[in-house]
Design a protein around this motif. Structure first.
Motif, PDB file in Angstrom:
ATOM      1  N   ILE A  74       5.681   7.700   9.119  1.00 35.29           N
ATOM      2  CA  ILE A  74       6.589   7.715   7.967  1.00 35.29           C
ATOM      3  C   ILE A  74       6.067   6.815   6.849  1.00 35.29           C
ATOM      4  CG2 ILE A  74       8.878   6.960   7.196  1.00 35.29           C
ATOM      5  CD1 ILE A  74       9.965   8.129   9.846  1.00 35.29           C
ATOM      6  N   GLN A  75       5.553   5.652   7.202  1.00 33.22           N
ATOM      7  CA  GLN A  75       5.101   4.721   6.175  1.00 33.22           C
ATOM      8  C   GLN A  75       3.706   5.037   5.647  1.00 33.22           C
ATOM      9  OE1 GLN A  75       2.549   2.163   6.579  1.00 33.22           O
ATOM     10  NE2 GLN A  75       2.028   2.863   8.615  1.00 33.22           N
ATOM     11  N   PHE A  76       2.939   5.823   6.373  1.00 29.72           N
ATOM     12  CA  PHE A  76       1.542   6.064   6.020  1.00 29.72           C
ATOM     13  C   PHE A  76       1.339   6.631   4.609  1.00 29.72           C
ATOM     14  CE2 PHE A  76      -2.409   8.525   6.020  1.00 29.72           C
ATOM     15  CZ  PHE A  76      -3.313   7.542   6.398  1.00 29.72           C
ATOM     16  N   PRO A  77       2.013   7.703   4.211  1.00 32.93           N
ATOM     17  CA  PRO A  77       1.754   8.262   2.874  1.00 32.93           C
ATOM     18  C   PRO A  77       2.061   7.269   1.745  1.00 32.93           C
ATOM     19  CG  PRO A  77       3.005   9.818   4.197  1.00 32.93           C
ATOM     20  CD  PRO A  77       2.955   8.525   4.961  1.00 32.93           C
ATOM     21  N   THR A  78       3.134   6.515   1.901  1.00 29.93           N
ATOM     22  CA  THR A  78       3.499   5.546   0.869  1.00 29.93           C
ATOM     23  C   THR A  78       2.498   4.409   0.809  1.00 29.93           C
ATOM     24  OG1 THR A  78       5.817   6.079   1.242  1.00 29.93           O
ATOM     25  CG2 THR A  78       5.353   4.033   0.069  1.00 29.93           C
ATOM     26  N   THR A  79       2.177   3.860   1.978  1.00 31.92           N
ATOM     27  CA  THR A  79       1.249   2.734   2.045  1.00 31.92           C
ATOM     28  C   THR A  79      -0.113   3.108   1.494  1.00 31.92           C
ATOM     29  OG1 THR A  79       2.386   1.839   3.976  1.00 31.92           O
ATOM     30  CG2 THR A  79       0.131   1.107   3.628  1.00 31.92           C
ATOM     31  N   ALA A 115      -3.674  -1.623   2.027  1.00 34.53           N
ATOM     32  CA  ALA A 115      -3.275  -0.412   2.769  1.00 34.53           C
ATOM     33  C   ALA A 115      -3.930  -0.404   4.148  1.00 34.53           C
ATOM     34  CB  ALA A 115      -3.656   0.841   1.982  1.00 34.53           C
ATOM     35  N   ALA A 116      -5.208  -0.742   4.206  1.00 34.89           N
ATOM     36  CA  ALA A 116      -5.911  -0.779   5.503  1.00 34.89           C
ATOM     37  C   ALA A 116      -5.255  -1.804   6.425  1.00 34.89           C
ATOM     38  CB  ALA A 116      -7.384  -1.108   5.302  1.00 34.89           C
ATOM     39  N   ASN A 117      -4.913  -2.968   5.892  1.00 35.73           N
ATOM     40  CA  ASN A 117      -4.277  -4.013   6.713  1.00 35.73           C
ATOM     41  C   ASN A 117      -2.906  -3.585   7.212  1.00 35.73           C
ATOM     42  OD1 ASN A 117      -6.481  -5.696   6.409  1.00 35.73           O
ATOM     43  ND2 ASN A 117      -5.603  -6.795   4.668  1.00 35.73           N
ATOM     44  N   LYS A 118      -2.103  -2.948   6.346  1.00 34.85           N
ATOM     45  CA  LYS A 118      -0.765  -2.498   6.750  1.00 34.85           C
ATOM     46  C   LYS A 118      -0.850  -1.406   7.815  1.00 34.85           C
ATOM     47  CE  LYS A 118       1.789  -3.738   2.606  1.00 34.85           C
ATOM     48  NZ  LYS A 118       2.502  -3.237   1.421  1.00 34.85           N
ATOM     49  N   ASP A 173     -10.715  12.368   3.664  1.00 37.13           N
ATOM     50  CA  ASP A 173     -10.748  13.118   4.930  1.00 37.13           C
ATOM     51  C   ASP A 173      -9.924  12.416   6.006  1.00 37.13           C
ATOM     52  OD1 ASP A 173     -12.394  14.957   3.683  1.00 37.13           O
ATOM     53  OD2 ASP A 173     -14.244  14.258   4.668  1.00 37.13           O
ATOM     54  N   ALA A 174     -10.073  11.104   6.106  1.00 39.82           N
ATOM     55  CA  ALA A 174      -9.331  10.350   7.120  1.00 39.82           C
ATOM     56  C   ALA A 174      -7.835  10.380   6.826  1.00 39.82           C
ATOM     57  CB  ALA A 174      -9.832   8.910   7.183  1.00 39.82           C
ATOM     58  N   ARG A 175      -7.477  10.245   5.574  1.00 42.65           N
ATOM     59  CA  ARG A 175      -6.067  10.264   5.174  1.00 42.65           C
ATOM     60  C   ARG A 175      -5.454  11.632   5.487  1.00 42.65           C
ATOM     61  NH1 ARG A 175      -2.990  10.639   0.093  1.00 42.65           N
ATOM     62  NH2 ARG A 175      -1.294   9.140   0.272  1.00 42.65           N
ATOM     63  N   ASN A 176      -6.169  12.697   5.155  1.00 39.79           N
ATOM     64  CA  ASN A 176      -5.671  14.048   5.450  1.00 39.79           C
ATOM     65  C   ASN A 176      -5.568  14.294   6.953  1.00 39.79           C
ATOM     66  OD1 ASN A 176      -5.309  14.786   2.776  1.00 39.79           O
ATOM     67  ND2 ASN A 176      -7.408  15.528   2.577  1.00 39.79           N
ATOM     68  N   ALA A 177      -6.509  13.772   7.722  1.00 41.52           N
ATOM     69  CA  ALA A 177      -6.468  13.950   9.178  1.00 41.52           C
ATOM     70  C   ALA A 177      -5.223  13.286   9.763  1.00 41.52           C
ATOM     71  CB  ALA A 177      -7.730  13.371   9.827  1.00 41.52           C
TER      72      ALA A 177
END
Length: 185
Positions: A74-79, A115-118, A173-177
């Motif tokens: 849930i938090q991934f797209p926002t972060t 973002a990477a840290n969160k 690519d990683a974000r879309n995966a």
């Protein structure tokens, strides 16, 4: 006329109850032998208890996994979206030779690292309950975001953009995966 003495009457009732109890106890028969469980019933009970325990454990594990997946997905797209926005602002500033180029570069680096840290923090909290393939996808994103932050930090007006573009592609690519692997809301 004489009244009944309550203490005497109570003593007489108690004595009568004890006498009746002794008579009843004396008439009881003793059962000879050793108490043993019914082996068929005992085996069925043990099987049912074990299955119930396994089901409860499995249910707890499934609930923990669902919570970890939801918490992270849930938090991934926002972060990560903030990092994408700041990175795109930096690219626009770079392409336009804008005077705020350096500030936008630092903002992009900072938000990508944040973002990477969160994402990594959420991953560490749910690592034991998340599905392994999703752990791998989140880990790939964290690695790619940090690599893009490093390449962004190196950028100047004269630096080659090839490594930056490759790092950007890996992040996308990683974000879309991750987004594809997460349940749809």
């Amino acid at each position: 006329m004489r009244t009944l003495d309550p203490r005497g009457f109570g003593l007489m009732c108690a004595t009568g109850a004890v006498a009746i109890g002794l008579v009843v106890a004396g008439c009881a028969n003793r059962v000879e032998g050793t108490a043993n469980p019914n082996n068929a019933d005992l085996a069925a009970y043990k099987t049912e208890a074990a299955a119930s325990s396994v089901a409860a454990t499995s249910s707890k594990r499934a609930a923990a996994q669902a919570k970890a997946v939801a918490d992270n997905c849930i938090q991934f797209p926002t972060t990560t979206g903030v990092g994408v926005s700041k990175y795109n602002e930096f690219v626009d500033a770079h392409d336009a030779n804008a005077p705020d180029y350096a500030a936008k570069r630092e903002a992009a680096v900072s938000t990508l690292e944040d973002a990477a840290n969160k994402v990594e923090s959420g991953l560490n909290l749910g690592r034991d309950t998340l599905p392994p393939d999703l752990v791998g996808k989140f880990t790939d994103y964290v690695t790619a975001a940090r690599a893009l932050a490093d390449e962004t930090r190196k950028m100047s007006y004269t630096a080659p953009v090839g490594p930056l573009n490759e790092a950007s592609k890996r992040v996308n690519d990683a974000r879309n995966a991750v987004k594809d692997a997460c349940p749809k809301r």
